[in-house]
Design a protein around this motif. Structure first.
Motif, PDB file in Angstrom:
ATOM      1  N   ARG A  35      46.557  52.304  47.401  1.00 38.03           N
ATOM      2  CA  ARG A  35      47.846  52.353  46.712  1.00 38.03           C
ATOM      3  C   ARG A  35      47.792  51.414  45.517  1.00 38.03           C
ATOM      4  O   ARG A  35      46.931  50.543  45.427  1.00 38.03           O
ATOM      5  N   ALA A  36      48.718  51.595  44.592  1.00 39.23           N
ATOM      6  CA  ALA A  36      48.786  50.742  43.415  1.00 39.23           C
ATOM      7  C   ALA A  36      49.590  49.488  43.718  1.00 39.23           C
ATOM      8  O   ALA A  36      50.657  49.556  44.338  1.00 39.23           O
ATOM      9  N   LYS A  68      36.778  23.806  42.019  1.00 32.41           N
ATOM     10  CA  LYS A  68      37.373  24.339  40.794  1.00 32.41           C
ATOM     11  C   LYS A  68      37.171  25.857  40.747  1.00 32.41           C
ATOM     12  O   LYS A  68      36.090  26.355  41.071  1.00 32.41           O
ATOM     13  N   PHE A  69      38.230  26.571  40.335  1.00 28.17           N
ATOM     14  CA  PHE A  69      38.214  28.027  40.323  1.00 28.17           C
ATOM     15  C   PHE A  69      38.582  28.555  38.944  1.00 28.17           C
ATOM     16  O   PHE A  69      39.305  27.903  38.188  1.00 28.17           O
ATOM     17  N   ARG A  70      38.075  29.761  38.645  1.00 16.42           N
ATOM     18  CA  ARG A  70      38.466  30.493  37.449  1.00 16.42           C
ATOM     19  C   ARG A  70      39.319  31.671  37.889  1.00 16.42           C
ATOM     20  O   ARG A  70      38.969  32.401  38.819  1.00 16.42           O
ATOM     21  N   LEU A  71      40.460  31.893  37.207  1.00 13.67           N
ATOM     22  CA  LEU A  71      41.389  32.935  37.576  1.00 13.67           C
ATOM     23  C   LEU A  71      41.637  33.866  36.400  1.00 13.67           C
ATOM     24  O   LEU A  71      41.671  33.438  35.246  1.00 13.67           O
ATOM     25  N   ARG A  72      41.849  35.131  36.729  1.00 14.23           N
ATOM     26  CA  ARG A  72      42.256  36.100  35.714  1.00 14.23           C
ATOM     27  C   ARG A  72      43.314  37.011  36.316  1.00 14.23           C
ATOM     28  O   ARG A  72      43.101  37.623  37.367  1.00 14.23           O
ATOM     29  N   LEU A  73      44.457  37.096  35.664  1.00 18.27           N
ATOM     30  CA  LEU A  73      45.533  37.993  36.079  1.00 18.27           C
ATOM     31  C   LEU A  73      45.458  39.282  35.268  1.00 18.27           C
ATOM     32  O   LEU A  73      45.240  39.243  34.063  1.00 18.27           O
ATOM     33  N   SER A  74      45.653  40.423  35.940  1.00 16.65           N
ATOM     34  CA  SER A  74      45.593  41.686  35.233  1.00 16.65           C
ATOM     35  C   SER A  74      46.630  42.653  35.790  1.00 16.65           C
ATOM     36  O   SER A  74      46.835  42.726  37.005  1.00 16.65           O
ATOM     37  N   THR A  75      47.256  43.406  34.899  1.00 13.76           N
ATOM     38  CA  THR A  75      48.120  44.508  35.291  1.00 13.76           C
ATOM     39  C   THR A  75      47.567  45.833  34.759  1.00 13.76           C
ATOM     40  O   THR A  75      48.277  46.828  34.679  1.00 13.76           O
ATOM     41  N   GLY A  76      46.291  45.842  34.417  1.00 13.47           N
ATOM     42  CA  GLY A  76      45.649  47.068  33.949  1.00 13.47           C
ATOM     43  C   GLY A  76      45.506  48.088  35.065  1.00 13.47           C
ATOM     44  O   GLY A  76      45.261  47.737  36.224  1.00 13.47           O
ATOM     45  N   ARG A  77      45.647  49.377  34.736  1.00 11.19           N
ATOM     46  CA  ARG A  77      45.618  50.428  35.756  1.00 11.19           C
ATOM     47  C   ARG A  77      44.346  50.386  36.592  1.00 11.19           C
ATOM     48  O   ARG A  77      44.377  50.594  37.803  1.00 11.19           O
ATOM     49  N   GLY A  78      43.218  50.101  35.975  1.00 10.90           N
ATOM     50  CA  GLY A  78      41.959  50.122  36.696  1.00 10.90           C
ATOM     51  C   GLY A  78      41.819  49.025  37.734  1.00 10.90           C
ATOM     52  O   GLY A  78      40.964  49.109  38.620  1.00 10.90           O
TER      53      GLY A  78
END
Length: 250
Positions: free
Chosen positions: A67-68, A39-49
């Protein structure tokens, strides 16, 4: 993950492809079960950092080696099954399954992932020169005496007019850089120095499509997985790294 052309990928698009159960804009963490039962925990982010990742083969002037990307996916293991009990192996396998699903959804995608300071990388070309040379490096803890990399590469090569024919080449000259400008290159350099069994092959220049390259890399991993319990692989097309798999497990 990054789409080199067209609009940037959104968290919602990625969540739909990965079949995440809730809207990533309202539920930052998700729980999902992998193929091995872990079992895994996931987090999606589009934050600049979160979006800076290795720039492979395209050094930048303002942030060398970086690169971004469009979106960042943080994966942590929640628990493993008693049968596996291998956190790093489960993480690598899960990351590869995520990468495969993303690349199946969008042509020309570029992805990089890191597990325990080792970087994997994949860039599916949208177009390639009319004629290109393919180079392959494979590394393993040991090399079976009856295993020929030219033969294995030939088994995975596309049939038809492209006709990739491989010949042996020295691992030191196939495409691994002498110095690291990014995390992927550093991983390749370090692994090539650590692994006792190595081989490399080159093809002659041939007309080959972007789809044939995508099919070839996937087929070669499958062939290698039947010959080695654990193996590293890197593939260059026209001198440009297209795929790097670290400690791949069939």
């Amino acid at each position: 993950m990054r789409r080199p052309s067209g609009p940037a990928l959104t968290r919602e698009e990625i969540a739909e492809v990965l079949a995440l159960p809730t809207d990533p804009s309202t539920e930052p963490w998700h729980h999902i079960v992998g193929a091995d039962g872990s079992k895994f925990r996931l987090r999606l982010s589009t934050g600049r950092g979160d979006l800076l990742g290795p720039a492979v083969g395209e050094p930048s002037t303002d942030r060398p080696g970086l690169r971004a990307y469009d979106c960042f996916l943080h994966v942590s293991i929640y628990w493993t099954t008693e049968d596996t009990d291998d956190s790093l192996g489960s993480l690598r396998a899960f990351c590869r399954s995520v990468v495969a699903r993303l690349h199946s959804a969008w042509a020309g995608l570029e992805t990089a992932f890191e597990v325990d300071d080792d970087y994997g990388y994949r860039r599916d070309p949208e177009d390639i020169p009319s004629r290109a040379q393919v180079a392959v490096w494979v590394g393993a803890a040991s090399w079976p005496s009856d295993t020929s990399l030219p033969s294995l590469a030939g088994l995975a090569a596309p049939a038809g007019p492209s006709g990739l024919a491989f010949h042996e080449a020295g691992p030191e000259g196939v495409g691994i850089p002498a110095e690291a400008e990014d995390s992927v290159s550093y991983t390749l350099i370090r692994r090539s120095r650590e692994l006792a069994g190595q081989a490399a092959v080159r093809s002659s220049e041939a007309e080959i499509s972007a789809q044939e390259i995508r099919d070839f890399t996937t087929a070669l991993l499958d062939v290698l997985g039947r010959s080695f319990p654990r193996v590293d692989m890197a593939i260059w097309v026209g001198g440009r790294l297209c795929r790097s798999e670290i400690d791949w497990v069939s």
